[in-house]
Design an enzyme around this catalytic site. Structure first.
Site, PDB file in Angstrom:
ATOM      1  N   TYR A  33      -9.755   8.189  -6.376  1.00 46.43           N
ATOM      2  CA  TYR A  33      -9.070   9.371  -6.838  1.00 46.43           C
ATOM      3  C   TYR A  33      -8.184   8.920  -8.451  1.00 46.43           C
ATOM      4  O   TYR A  33      -7.666   9.774  -8.956  1.00 46.43           O
ATOM      5  CB  TYR A  33      -8.138   9.928  -6.002  1.00 46.43           C
ATOM      6  N   LYS A  34      -8.264   7.653  -8.719  1.00 47.79           N
ATOM      7  CA  LYS A  34      -7.608   7.374  -9.903  1.00 47.79           C
ATOM      8  C   LYS A  34      -8.634   7.298 -11.051  1.00 47.79           C
ATOM      9  O   LYS A  34      -9.096   8.253 -11.321  1.00 47.79           O
ATOM     10  CB  LYS A  34      -6.814   5.889  -9.727  1.00 47.79           C
ATOM     11  N   PHE A  40       2.154  -2.766  -4.695  1.00 48.96           N
ATOM     12  CA  PHE A  40       2.340  -1.467  -4.519  1.00 48.96           C
ATOM     13  C   PHE A  40       2.611  -1.141  -2.950  1.00 48.96           C
ATOM     14  O   PHE A  40       2.193  -2.054  -2.034  1.00 48.96           O
ATOM     15  CB  PHE A  40       1.003  -0.871  -4.581  1.00 48.96           C
ATOM     16  N   ASP A  73      -6.947  -5.828  -4.219  1.00 52.41           N
ATOM     17  CA  ASP A  73      -6.897  -4.474  -4.141  1.00 52.41           C
ATOM     18  C   ASP A  73      -7.313  -3.717  -5.487  1.00 52.41           C
ATOM     19  O   ASP A  73      -6.753  -4.343  -6.645  1.00 52.41           O
ATOM     20  CB  ASP A  73      -5.226  -4.015  -3.839  1.00 52.41           C
ATOM     21  N   ARG A 126       5.205   4.919 -17.507  1.00 50.52           N
ATOM     22  CA  ARG A 126       3.948   4.473 -17.072  1.00 50.52           C
ATOM     23  C   ARG A 126       2.703   5.509 -17.827  1.00 50.52           C
ATOM     24  O   ARG A 126       2.931   6.789 -17.431  1.00 50.52           O
ATOM     25  CB  ARG A 126       3.546   4.324 -15.755  1.00 50.52           C
TER      26      ARG A 126
HETATM   27  C1  LIG Z   1      -2.661   4.056  -5.377  1.00 50.04           C
HETATM   28  C2  LIG Z   1      -2.545   2.849  -4.570  1.00 50.04           C
HETATM   29  C3  LIG Z   1      -2.771   2.817  -3.246  1.00 50.04           C
HETATM   30  C4  LIG Z   1      -2.976   3.891  -2.569  1.00 50.04           C
HETATM   31  O1  LIG Z   1      -3.046   3.817  -1.220  1.00 50.04           O
HETATM   32  P1  LIG Z   1      -3.594   5.310  -0.254  1.00 50.04           P
HETATM   33  O2  LIG Z   1      -3.775   4.949   1.004  1.00 50.04           O
HETATM   34  O3  LIG Z   1      -4.738   5.912  -1.112  1.00 50.04           O
HETATM   35  O4  LIG Z   1      -2.231   6.347  -0.488  1.00 50.04           O
HETATM   36  C5  LIG Z   1      -2.903   1.732  -2.663  1.00 50.04           C
HETATM   37  N1  LIG Z   1      -2.534   0.390  -3.246  1.00 50.04           N
HETATM   38  C6  LIG Z   1      -2.463   0.474  -4.668  1.00 50.04           C
HETATM   39  C7  LIG Z   1      -2.396  -0.837  -5.230  1.00 50.04           C
HETATM   40  C8  LIG Z   1      -2.438   1.491  -5.485  1.00 50.04           C
HETATM   41  O5  LIG Z   1      -2.027   1.571  -6.577  1.00 50.04           O
END
Ligand SMILES: *Cc1c(COP(=O)(O)O)cnc(C)c1O
Length: 416
Positions: free
Chosen positions: A228-229, A131, A203, A375
């Site tokens: 939040y996911k 990501f 992560d 997705r």
């Molecule tokens: C959603 C997500 C993030 C989000 O990071 P934020 O700091 O909350 O914006 C980071 N890494 C991965 C792999 C994600 O899926």
């Protein structure tokens, strides 16, 4: 019985819903009428109990009790208390997890701390397919180490095996690939990284709350993830960071704010980190948003991650089975082997953006990740087998109608 056996009819799906031991959990969430929500991997829905919890915190704790609430309502300890509850979901014993800041910020702290623990080494390994914020943060963290660091990318520079040597300080990996939905073998990879003398940062953004993780049993060094996911804490709810007890005393990061101080209310002139996980806090945390995490964790009470994982695999198997039956030409990029699959299904399709828009108009919410990935996230807390059946039917109807010929489905918004 394999999960595929349920794919015979919509009635069979409805029957499976009736006997689903997790079916009642759906009532713990606000789900708009007529909507099939397959985007809980981006933003989970509102837990019903969150509404009362938010209003109590706002009207009573803030409105009436004001500053007293830091002590009387337990505001000050929330990052630790919620951290231990998340720790329980990811196999981390208490005292190793705090809820605070964002995943991006927590990853920064983790990468800096891990690099500091391997100060004789100068390479950080990450996935080219990470990501993007993970890669951006690693770039920033490398500049903060105070020594010249190099980055090697799995995929672009070779496979992990070829990149590991005695220069590697840290390896940053995602438990689940945010685009393809592929799941990593955490135990094997962590062991491999440790054998090379490096530390690992996992992560968990796409697995926390839906896939088991064995932080202690697999001797993980650091983990970060968002709430939040699949955890349903609310838009922008604070993230978490876990740091193994064995590293805490020596782990330091540049965001040495007063909440990470051993005695913040001594108002010392010099920074003296807390002895434990609190050193990974920085400043004052957003209490109202933390309440969203609190309510979301309450909504998981009495449920095991193993049971969630079991249902999640059955849901994704059903969707994969239906899509490959209805649309045999579509390329499902998510692994069919359940041991290699997260909780989402990704389909590569050149007109994917338009198809997702047309599905949203028909009540099925998925999302799109450039350049061509449709997705769909499968949250076992509130999705029914019949929803999966219907979603596949609607996807097939959109593809067969060639909705991409209608220009209104091709207009892009800022958030896809
Ligand atoms: C959603 C997500 C993030 C989000 O990071 P934020 O700091 O909350 O914006 C980071 N890494 C991965 C792999 C994600 O899926």
């Amino acid at each position: 019985m394999t999960p595929f056996d349920t794919a015979v009819s919509r009635d069979a799906c409805a029957a499976r819903d009736t006997s689903d031991p997790l079916a009642a959990l759906r009532d713990r969430f606000v789900l708009p009428q007529g909507m099939i929500y397959l985007d809980g991997n981006s933003l989970g829905p509102l837990p019903r109990a969150a509404v009362d919890m938010f209003s109590y915190t706002i009207e009573q704790e803030w409105g009436q009790n004001l500053i007293k609430s830091w002590n009387t309502a337990g505001w000050f300890d929330m990052p630790l208390r919620l951290g231990d509850r998340i720790g329980a979901l990811i196999g981390a014993a208490p005292g190793q997890t705090v809820v605070c800041d964002t995943t991006s910020i927590n990853l920064y702290k983790a990468v800096c701390a891990a690099s500091g623990l391997r100060s004789d080494r100068d390479v950080i390994v990450a996935e080219a397919a990470s990501f993007p914020t993970d890669l951006y943060i690693i770039e920033g963290a490398m500049k903060s180490t105070g020594r010249p660091m190099k980055r090697r990318l799995i995929g672009a520079d070779g496979p992990l095996d070829a990149l590991l040597d005695d220069r590697v300080a840290v390896v940053v990996l995602s438990h689940v690939d945010y685009r393809t939905g592929a799941l990593m073998d955490v135990a094997a990879i962590t062991e491999q990284v440790h054998k090379a003398g490096a530390l690992v940062v996992w992560d968990l953004c796409h697995s926390a709350g839906v896939i088991e993780f064995a932080f202690d049993a697999d001797a993980i060094d650091f983990a970060v993830g968002c709430t939040y996911k699949y955890l349903n804490g609310g838009p922008g709810s604070p993230a978490f960071i876990s740091v193994a007890s064995r590293h805490q005393a020596a782990a330091s990061h540049p965001l040495s704010g007063w909440w990470g101080h051993a005695a913040p209310f001594d108002f010392d002139r010099d920074f003296r980190p807390d002895a434990g996980i609190k050193r990974f806090l920085c400043g004052t945390q957003p209490i109202i948003s933390l309440r969203g995490v609190d309510a979301a964790l309450d909504a998981l009470e009495g449920v095991t991650v193993a049971a969630l994982r079991h249902k999640s695999l059955a849901l994704t198997a059903l969707f994969i089975n239906r899509v490959s039956t209805l649309l045999p030409d579509l390329e499902i990029v998510t692994p069919r082997d359940p041991t290699l699959r997260g909780s989402q299904v990704a389909i590569a399709f050149e007109h994917g953006y338009a198809v997702v828009q047309a599905m949203i108009e028909r009540g099925v919410i998925g999302d799109f990740r450039a350049p061509d990935i449709m997705r769909f996230g499968f949250a076992p807390l509130y999705l029914r087998f019949q929803d999966i059946w219907d979603a596949a039917e609607i996807l097939a109807a959109c593809v067969r109608a060639e909705v991409w010929r209608d220009p209104r489905y091709s207009r892009r918004s800022a958030v896809t």
